[in-house]
Design a protein around this motif. Structure first.
Motif, PDB file in Angstrom:
ATOM      1  N   MET A 175     -35.800  15.295   3.290  1.00  0.00           N
ATOM      2  CA  MET A 175     -34.836  15.051   4.350  1.00  0.00           C
ATOM      3  C   MET A 175     -33.854  16.232   4.356  1.00  0.00           C
ATOM      4  O   MET A 175     -34.090  17.228   3.673  1.00  0.00           O
ATOM      5  N   SER A 176     -32.773  16.111   5.122  1.00  0.00           N
ATOM      6  CA  SER A 176     -31.865  17.263   5.269  1.00  0.00           C
ATOM      7  C   SER A 176     -31.436  17.884   3.943  1.00  0.00           C
ATOM      8  O   SER A 176     -31.357  19.100   3.821  1.00  0.00           O
ATOM      9  N   LYS A 183     -32.099   9.236  14.778  1.00  0.00           N
ATOM     10  CA  LYS A 183     -31.399   7.939  14.720  1.00  0.00           C
ATOM     11  C   LYS A 183     -29.890   8.025  14.962  1.00  0.00           C
ATOM     12  O   LYS A 183     -29.295   7.046  15.353  1.00  0.00           O
ATOM     13  N   VAL A 242     -39.747   5.246  10.888  1.00  0.00           N
ATOM     14  CA  VAL A 242     -39.521   5.524   9.465  1.00  0.00           C
ATOM     15  C   VAL A 242     -38.674   4.465   8.757  1.00  0.00           C
ATOM     16  O   VAL A 242     -38.352   4.603   7.583  1.00  0.00           O
ATOM     17  N   ARG A 265     -38.865  14.961   7.193  1.00  0.00           N
ATOM     18  CA  ARG A 265     -38.161  14.124   8.182  1.00  0.00           C
ATOM     19  C   ARG A 265     -36.690  14.529   8.162  1.00  0.00           C
ATOM     20  O   ARG A 265     -35.963  14.195   7.247  1.00  0.00           O
ATOM     21  N   ILE A 266     -36.283  15.277   9.173  1.00  0.00           N
ATOM     22  CA  ILE A 266     -34.939  15.852   9.127  1.00  0.00           C
ATOM     23  C   ILE A 266     -34.097  15.380  10.309  1.00  0.00           C
ATOM     24  O   ILE A 266     -34.503  15.513  11.463  1.00  0.00           O
ATOM     25  N   GLY A 267     -32.939  14.811   9.982  1.00  0.00           N
ATOM     26  CA  GLY A 267     -32.056  14.293  11.016  1.00  0.00           C
ATOM     27  C   GLY A 267     -30.766  15.060  11.114  1.00  0.00           C
ATOM     28  O   GLY A 267     -30.588  15.928  11.970  1.00  0.00           O
ATOM     29  N   SER A 268     -29.845  14.761  10.186  1.00  0.00           N
ATOM     30  CA  SER A 268     -28.474  15.254  10.324  1.00  0.00           C
ATOM     31  C   SER A 268     -28.374  16.776  10.422  1.00  0.00           C
ATOM     32  O   SER A 268     -27.518  17.276  11.153  1.00  0.00           O
ATOM     33  N   ILE A 298     -35.576  13.462  13.012  1.00  0.00           N
ATOM     34  CA  ILE A 298     -35.111  12.073  12.983  1.00  0.00           C
ATOM     35  C   ILE A 298     -33.872  11.954  13.863  1.00  0.00           C
ATOM     36  O   ILE A 298     -32.819  12.532  13.577  1.00  0.00           O
TER      37      ILE A 298
HETATM   38  C1  PLP Z   1     -32.382   8.985   8.288  1.00  0.00           C
HETATM   39  C2  PLP Z   1     -33.678   9.218   7.668  1.00  0.00           C
HETATM   40  C3  PLP Z   1     -34.157  10.525   7.478  1.00  0.00           C
HETATM   41  C4  PLP Z   1     -33.356  11.763   7.864  1.00  0.00           C
HETATM   42  O1  PLP Z   1     -32.239  11.880   7.046  1.00  0.00           O
HETATM   43  P1  PLP Z   1     -31.233  13.131   7.147  1.00  0.00           P
HETATM   44  O2  PLP Z   1     -30.577  13.158   5.825  1.00  0.00           O
HETATM   45  O3  PLP Z   1     -30.324  12.831   8.269  1.00  0.00           O
HETATM   46  O4  PLP Z   1     -32.054  14.335   7.395  1.00  0.00           O
HETATM   47  C5  PLP Z   1     -35.403  10.671   6.893  1.00  0.00           C
HETATM   48  N1  PLP Z   1     -36.146   9.612   6.513  1.00  0.00           N
HETATM   49  C6  PLP Z   1     -35.731   8.344   6.675  1.00  0.00           C
HETATM   50  C7  PLP Z   1     -36.593   7.230   6.218  1.00  0.00           C
HETATM   51  C8  PLP Z   1     -34.478   8.105   7.250  1.00  0.00           C
HETATM   52  O5  PLP Z   1     -34.054   6.840   7.396  1.00  0.00           O
END
Ligand code: PLP
Length: 223
Positions: free
Chosen positions: A200-201, A35, A78, A216-219, A33
């Motif tokens: 997620m993270s 964003k 997402v 779904r991994i972002g940070s 992710i």
């Molecule tokens: C931002 C987001 C993520 C990723 O979140 P992190 O905590 O940064 O890994 C996953 N899913 C959705 C729907 C998000 O908005």
């Protein structure tokens, strides 16, 4: 950039451990992710081998996919989808929309997909922790709504479910929210579902242990 590569390696090996604790046959896909990141950062993660990326705003997805149009990224959406942004989103041809949270929204996307003669891959977002602040359909109606979308929205291909873990520090509550989503996934698997997008993270290893096959991994990648 060096950090990003190291972060990605750590996550991939954590995913590997978690999935093997479920079964050697349990395959988990990572969606990065992006964003909170720049297009250059996306490019460097791509160069480490990552292909699937996700955004939560149509405008950001449009910008990044334009800038990076020469590389074959698989883009996921997402975030919350407003009706007036549906056409913009469909123009980008996302690989998968994770965040369809009602039959009404599905119908709107379907209507526009028909006009554009496109088929759109979607997931049904479930609000398994029943949180007011969160999008998603409640667990009680989820299976029925899923099947209604499947039979009526002929230009959508509904492939499974998505959920965000309960917003709490209590691991038991987070686990319960994943388990509740997984139960719905098991129901709809009988009708062809094959994606359970959770984790997620902060909670992806737990999500995988509860049956998630898409995280779904972002940070923790882009930090
Ligand atoms: C931002 C987001 C993520 C990723 O979140 P992190 O905590 O940064 O890994 C996953 N899913 C959705 C729907 C998000 O908005």
């Amino acid at each position: 950039m060096v950090n990003i590569e190291k972060n990605l390696d750590t996550i991939i090996s954590n995913i590997e451990k978690a999935r093997l604790s479920v079964s050697a046959h349990h395959i988990v896909k990572l969606v990065a992710i992006s964003k909170y990141s720049t297009s250059d950062e996306v490019r460097s993660v791509y160069e480490c081998g990552q292909r699937a990326f996700g955004e939560n705003k149509v405008q950001d997805l449009k910008e990044k996919s334009d800038i990076l149009s020469t590389i074959p990224i698989e883009w996921h959406f997402v975030g919350r989808l407003q009706t007036n942004k549906i056409n913009h989103l469909l123009e980008i041809d996302p690989f998968l929309i994770h965040s369809i949270d009602s039959y009404e929204l599905a119908s709107e996307v379907d209507k526009r997909a028909k006009i554009k003669n496109k088929t759109v891959n979607i997931l049904l977002q479930i609000n398994s922790a029943n949180e007011d602040t969160k999008a998603g359909i409640c667990t009680q109606n989820a299976t029925e709504e899923y099947l209604k979308i499947q039979s009526n929205c002929t230009n959508l291909k509904i492939q499974g479910v998505m959920s965000i873990g309960a917003h709490t520090d209590d691991t038991k509550d987070i686990q319960k929210s994943f388990e509740d989503t997984y139960k719905i996934y098991e129901q709809v698997q009988k009708y062809g579902a094959n994606i359970c997008s959770m984790g997620m993270s902060s909670d992806y290893e737990l999500a995988i242990k509860c049956g998630s096959n898409m995280v779904r991994i972002g940070s923790s990648i882009f930090k």
